[in-house]
Scaffold this motif. Structure first.
Motif, PDB file in Angstrom:
ATOM      1  N   ASP A  12       0.840  -1.211   0.000  1.00  0.00           N
ATOM      2  CA  ASP A  12       0.000   0.000   0.000  1.00  0.00           C
ATOM      3  C   ASP A  12       0.869   1.252   0.000  1.00  0.00           C
ATOM      4  O   ASP A  12       2.071   1.188   0.247  1.00  0.00           O
ATOM      5  CB  ASP A  12      -0.885   0.014   1.251  1.00  0.00           C
ATOM      6  N   ASP A  13       0.210   2.363  -0.291  1.00  0.00           N
ATOM      7  CA  ASP A  13       0.798   3.700  -0.207  1.00  0.00           C
ATOM      8  C   ASP A  13       2.004   3.869  -1.131  1.00  0.00           C
ATOM      9  O   ASP A  13       3.062   4.350  -0.711  1.00  0.00           O
ATOM     10  CB  ASP A  13       1.185   4.015   1.247  1.00  0.00           C
ATOM     11  N   ASP A  15       1.478   5.431  -4.084  1.00  0.00           N
ATOM     12  CA  ASP A  15       1.133   6.530  -4.992  1.00  0.00           C
ATOM     13  C   ASP A  15       1.143   7.881  -4.291  1.00  0.00           C
ATOM     14  O   ASP A  15       1.233   7.970  -3.072  1.00  0.00           O
ATOM     15  CB  ASP A  15      -0.241   6.288  -5.611  1.00  0.00           C
ATOM     16  N   THR A  57      -4.519   9.279  -0.258  1.00  0.00           N
ATOM     17  CA  THR A  57      -4.296  10.022  -1.494  1.00  0.00           C
ATOM     18  C   THR A  57      -5.630  10.223  -2.197  1.00  0.00           C
ATOM     19  O   THR A  57      -5.994  11.314  -2.598  1.00  0.00           O
ATOM     20  CB  THR A  57      -3.344   9.254  -2.434  1.00  0.00           C
ATOM     21  N   ARG A  58      -6.363   9.120  -2.355  1.00  0.00           N
ATOM     22  CA  ARG A  58      -7.678   9.212  -2.994  1.00  0.00           C
ATOM     23  C   ARG A  58      -8.690   8.358  -2.253  1.00  0.00           C
ATOM     24  O   ARG A  58      -9.425   8.842  -1.425  1.00  0.00           O
ATOM     25  CB  ARG A  58      -7.593   8.762  -4.459  1.00  0.00           C
ATOM     26  N   ASN A  60      -8.172   5.474  -0.338  1.00  0.00           N
ATOM     27  CA  ASN A  60      -7.641   4.568   0.686  1.00  0.00           C
ATOM     28  C   ASN A  60      -7.774   3.096   0.297  1.00  0.00           C
ATOM     29  O   ASN A  60      -8.450   2.321   0.965  1.00  0.00           O
ATOM     30  CB  ASN A  60      -8.282   4.843   2.050  1.00  0.00           C
ATOM     31  N   GLY A  61      -7.101   2.741  -0.781  1.00  0.00           N
ATOM     32  CA  GLY A  61      -7.123   1.350  -1.236  1.00  0.00           C
ATOM     33  C   GLY A  61      -5.766   0.687  -1.063  1.00  0.00           C
ATOM     34  O   GLY A  61      -4.727   1.330  -1.206  1.00  0.00           O
ATOM     35  N   GLN A 119     -11.760   2.526  11.916  1.00  0.00           N
ATOM     36  CA  GLN A 119     -11.124   3.394  12.905  1.00  0.00           C
ATOM     37  C   GLN A 119      -9.813   3.940  12.359  1.00  0.00           C
ATOM     38  O   GLN A 119      -9.409   3.579  11.259  1.00  0.00           O
ATOM     39  CB  GLN A 119     -10.856   2.605  14.193  1.00  0.00           C
ATOM     40  N   ILE A 121      -5.893   3.931  12.820  1.00  0.00           N
ATOM     41  CA  ILE A 121      -4.891   3.110  13.501  1.00  0.00           C
ATOM     42  C   ILE A 121      -3.579   3.881  13.576  1.00  0.00           C
ATOM     43  O   ILE A 121      -3.131   4.445  12.583  1.00  0.00           O
ATOM     44  CB  ILE A 121      -4.686   1.773  12.759  1.00  0.00           C
ATOM     45  N   GLN A 144       3.552   4.268   7.181  1.00  0.00           N
ATOM     46  CA  GLN A 144       2.085   4.260   7.197  1.00  0.00           C
ATOM     47  C   GLN A 144       1.514   3.155   6.291  1.00  0.00           C
ATOM     48  O   GLN A 144       0.491   2.562   6.585  1.00  0.00           O
ATOM     49  CB  GLN A 144       1.572   5.628   6.720  1.00  0.00           C
TER      50      GLN A 144
HETATM   51  P1  ATP Z   1      -5.252   5.050  -3.929  1.00  0.00           P
HETATM   52  O1  ATP Z   1      -6.698   4.858  -3.633  1.00  0.00           O
HETATM   53  O2  ATP Z   1      -5.001   5.828  -5.152  1.00  0.00           O
HETATM   54  O3  ATP Z   1      -4.463   3.759  -3.888  1.00  0.00           O
HETATM   55  P2  ATP Z   1      -5.045   5.853  -1.315  1.00  0.00           P
HETATM   56  O4  ATP Z   1      -6.160   6.794  -1.130  1.00  0.00           O
HETATM   57  O5  ATP Z   1      -5.138   4.421  -0.999  1.00  0.00           O
HETATM   58  O6  ATP Z   1      -4.601   5.951  -2.782  1.00  0.00           O
HETATM   59  P3  ATP Z   1      -2.667   5.837   0.189  1.00  0.00           P
HETATM   60  O7  ATP Z   1      -1.560   6.578  -0.457  1.00  0.00           O
HETATM   61  O8  ATP Z   1      -2.676   4.362   0.116  1.00  0.00           O
HETATM   62  O9  ATP Z   1      -3.937   6.480  -0.403  1.00  0.00           O
HETATM   63  O10 ATP Z   1      -2.740   6.328   1.700  1.00  0.00           O
HETATM   64  C1  ATP Z   1      -3.493   5.714   2.709  1.00  0.00           C
HETATM   65  C2  ATP Z   1      -2.568   5.419   3.874  1.00  0.00           C
HETATM   66  O11 ATP Z   1      -3.302   5.246   5.064  1.00  0.00           O
HETATM   67  C3  ATP Z   1      -1.800   4.143   3.689  1.00  0.00           C
HETATM   68  O12 ATP Z   1      -0.507   4.351   4.180  1.00  0.00           O
HETATM   69  C4  ATP Z   1      -2.516   3.126   4.560  1.00  0.00           C
HETATM   70  O13 ATP Z   1      -1.671   2.120   5.027  1.00  0.00           O
HETATM   71  C5  ATP Z   1      -3.005   4.004   5.675  1.00  0.00           C
HETATM   72  N1  ATP Z   1      -4.246   3.548   6.309  1.00  0.00           N
HETATM   73  C6  ATP Z   1      -5.267   2.863   5.773  1.00  0.00           C
HETATM   74  N2  ATP Z   1      -6.255   2.675   6.655  1.00  0.00           N
HETATM   75  C7  ATP Z   1      -5.864   3.253   7.800  1.00  0.00           C
HETATM   76  C8  ATP Z   1      -6.457   3.389   9.092  1.00  0.00           C
HETATM   77  N3  ATP Z   1      -7.658   2.934   9.351  1.00  0.00           N
HETATM   78  N4  ATP Z   1      -5.755   4.029  10.045  1.00  0.00           N
HETATM   79  C9  ATP Z   1      -4.526   4.531   9.774  1.00  0.00           C
HETATM   80  N5  ATP Z   1      -3.924   4.451   8.581  1.00  0.00           N
HETATM   81  C10 ATP Z   1      -4.575   3.814   7.597  1.00  0.00           C
END
Ligand code: ATP
Length: 442
Positions: A12-13, A15, A57-58, A60-61, A119, A121, A144
């Motif tokens: 993850d993360d 982008d 970023t967008r 949260n995937g 929630q 985290i 993260q």
């Molecule tokens: P895209 O949808 O384009 O992949 P994104 O919106 O997923 O982008 P990320 O860059 O992945 O955005 O950022 C989300 C970040 O938050 C990641 O580092 C992920 O591990 C973290 N994250 C996801 N869920 C939680 C949560 N419940 N609590 C804390 N951090 C989280």
């Protein structure tokens, strides 16, 4: 060569708002593994987590992939290289990568994933979890990304949808996406109800193409592989695409709202649902947004319904005493407002009678009587008939006992669309012969 082993890979993360996309990295990883004839045990999984966390970023995937291999060490090395190569660290990506070698997923993973769904985290919990469970993990930046990486492996599907994401050729990244609007409309009509939210018929707007610089050309969401592949045949564009991949996802399941919000769980950025009784007269503020309070188990909670959701009018018609069930994300308290739930749906369970006390009606003339002054009763100005007391009349309610959902343009990735209400898709079985991955050879 080692024994055959099952390897789960979560990441993850990778982008940033300036480019890339974690699903594109997944596409690149799958391409590499396919070329090595790796055995895949499931679709790549695209898991959306809590949509309210502030640093997404967008949408949260995060992604996880499950494979069988005799050479996990080589594959891990290759994937680490790909994650480093494709992560947009200069622009703020904090990639996390986790390897977990096991066919079954322990409940600790599932619990972690469930928590990330609704929630916030603490970022150190990802590192702690990985160490405690002896996971092989890597991260760059602040770590993260480990939260999503662990969560994507742990996610336990109770319902799912699929998304076919098509990718552009590199030279097209950042350029305008041109697709025939009519073909998107046709596709939606021909594949309904097996695809969803592709075209906004009210606004005449295409919903499948993103607007940012990422490599995705379009994403079609639906219930089964055949309908998604059929959709690609109907969609028309002059752009030569690189290929596509189908993900299994929790999008469209409403899963982030399944947990109860109460005085303990209603923390900033949490998502969830709550049932309560409307306890004040809704206030409509400039811009058409509506604010009101509900009482649940003797605690009061503020709710906000924003104009662009299309359900602010519903909220404005609520009155004290109405029983409602709502879901949404918690906005943290500001200088002017306490903690508040931004609503993503309103289900009306019970409507109070809206009684209004007014001057009595003259039964003969069917006209409202006029007051003759304080404590002097009422009189019909037409026939002169008198009455002593005011009467109560029931004003018809403008809303009904039903579920109200936002407009599709206001849907989040996880929002359950109307056509999926009551639907639980457990039917998709992964099978190597399915056309779930394709690189166009042109
Ligand atoms: P895209 O949808 O384009 O992949 P994104 O919106 O997923 O982008 P990320 O860059 O992945 O955005 O950022 C989300 C970040 O938050 C990641 O580092 C992920 O591990 C973290 N994250 C996801 N869920 C939680 C949560 N419940 N609590 C804390 N951090 C989280």
């Amino acid at each position: 060569m080692e024994n055959e082993t099952v390897l789960n890979i979560g990441f993850d993360d990778t982008d940033s708002p300036k480019g890339m996309c974690t699903t594109f990295l997944a596409y690149k990883i799958v391409d590499l593994l396919q070329k090595q004839k790796t055995e895949f045990l499931d679709f790549p999984r695209l898991i959306r987590f809590n949509p309210n966390i502030p640093w997404k970023t967008r949408g949260n995937g995060a992604v996880s992939i499950k494979i069988k291999t005799r050479n996990p060490s080589k594959i891990k090395k290759q994937i680490k290289n790909l994650v480093s190569k494709y992560s947009d660290i200069e622009n703020g990506a904090n990639p996390g990568l986790v390897f977990f070698q096991s066919d079954s997923i322990p409940s600790e993973f599932v619990d972690f994933s469930n928590l990330a769904l609704w929630q916030l985290i603490n970022r150190n919990s990802g590192k702690k979890f990985a160490k405690k469970n002896n996971l092989e993990f890597f991260y760059q930046g602040n770590g993260q990304g480990l939260i999503g990486a662990i969560g994507a492996i742990g996610y336990d599907f109770q319902d799912h949808t699929l998304e076919l994401l098509s990718y552009r050729k590199k030279q097209k990244f950042g350029k305008e996406r041109k697709i025939s609007t009519q073909s998107v409309k046709n596709m939606q009509e021909k594949t309904f109800p097996n695809t969803y939210n592709s075209f906004d018929t009210k606004k005449g707007r295409v919903l499948i193409t993103p607007h940012g610089p990422d490599p995705v050309f379009y994403g079609v969401r639906g219930e089964n592989v055949d309908s998604l592949v059929y959709a690609t045949k109907i969609l028309k564009s002059d752009e030569k695409l690189d290929g596509y991949m189908i993900f299994k996802s929790n999008q469209g399941t409403g899963d982030h709202l399944k947990n109860e919000l109460d005085s303990k769980t209603m923390k900033p950025y949490a998502s969830g649902k709550i049932t309560g009784i409307v306890s004040n007269i809704p206030k409509i503020v400039k811009g058409g947004h509506v604010f009101f309070k509900i009482n649940s188990n003797n605690h009061e909670f503020w709710c906000a319904v924003y104009k662009p959701t299309g359900i602010s009018t519903v909220a404005s018609h609520l009155i004290k005493g109405d029983k409602i069930h709502v879901g949404g994300g918690v906005r943290k308290a500001s200088k002017n407002f306490p903690r508040i739930i931004n609503l993503e749906f309103i289900k009306i369970i019970n409507l109070e009678k809206n009684n209004s006390i007014t001057n009595p009606l003259c039964k003969k003339c069917n006209k409202k009587m006029k007051s003759k002054g304080q404590n002097q009763g009422f009189q019909c100005i037409r026939c002169g008939k008198k009455a002593t007391k005011k009467t109560s009349i029931e004003i018809p309610r403008k809303i009904r006992k039903q579920l109200y959902l936002p407009k599709i343009s206001a849907h989040r990735h996880l929002s359950r669309p109307l056509q999926r209400i009551g639907i639980i898709n457990k039917s998709t079985k992964f099978d190597k012969s399915l056309s779930w991955f394709c690189v166009y050879r042109n």
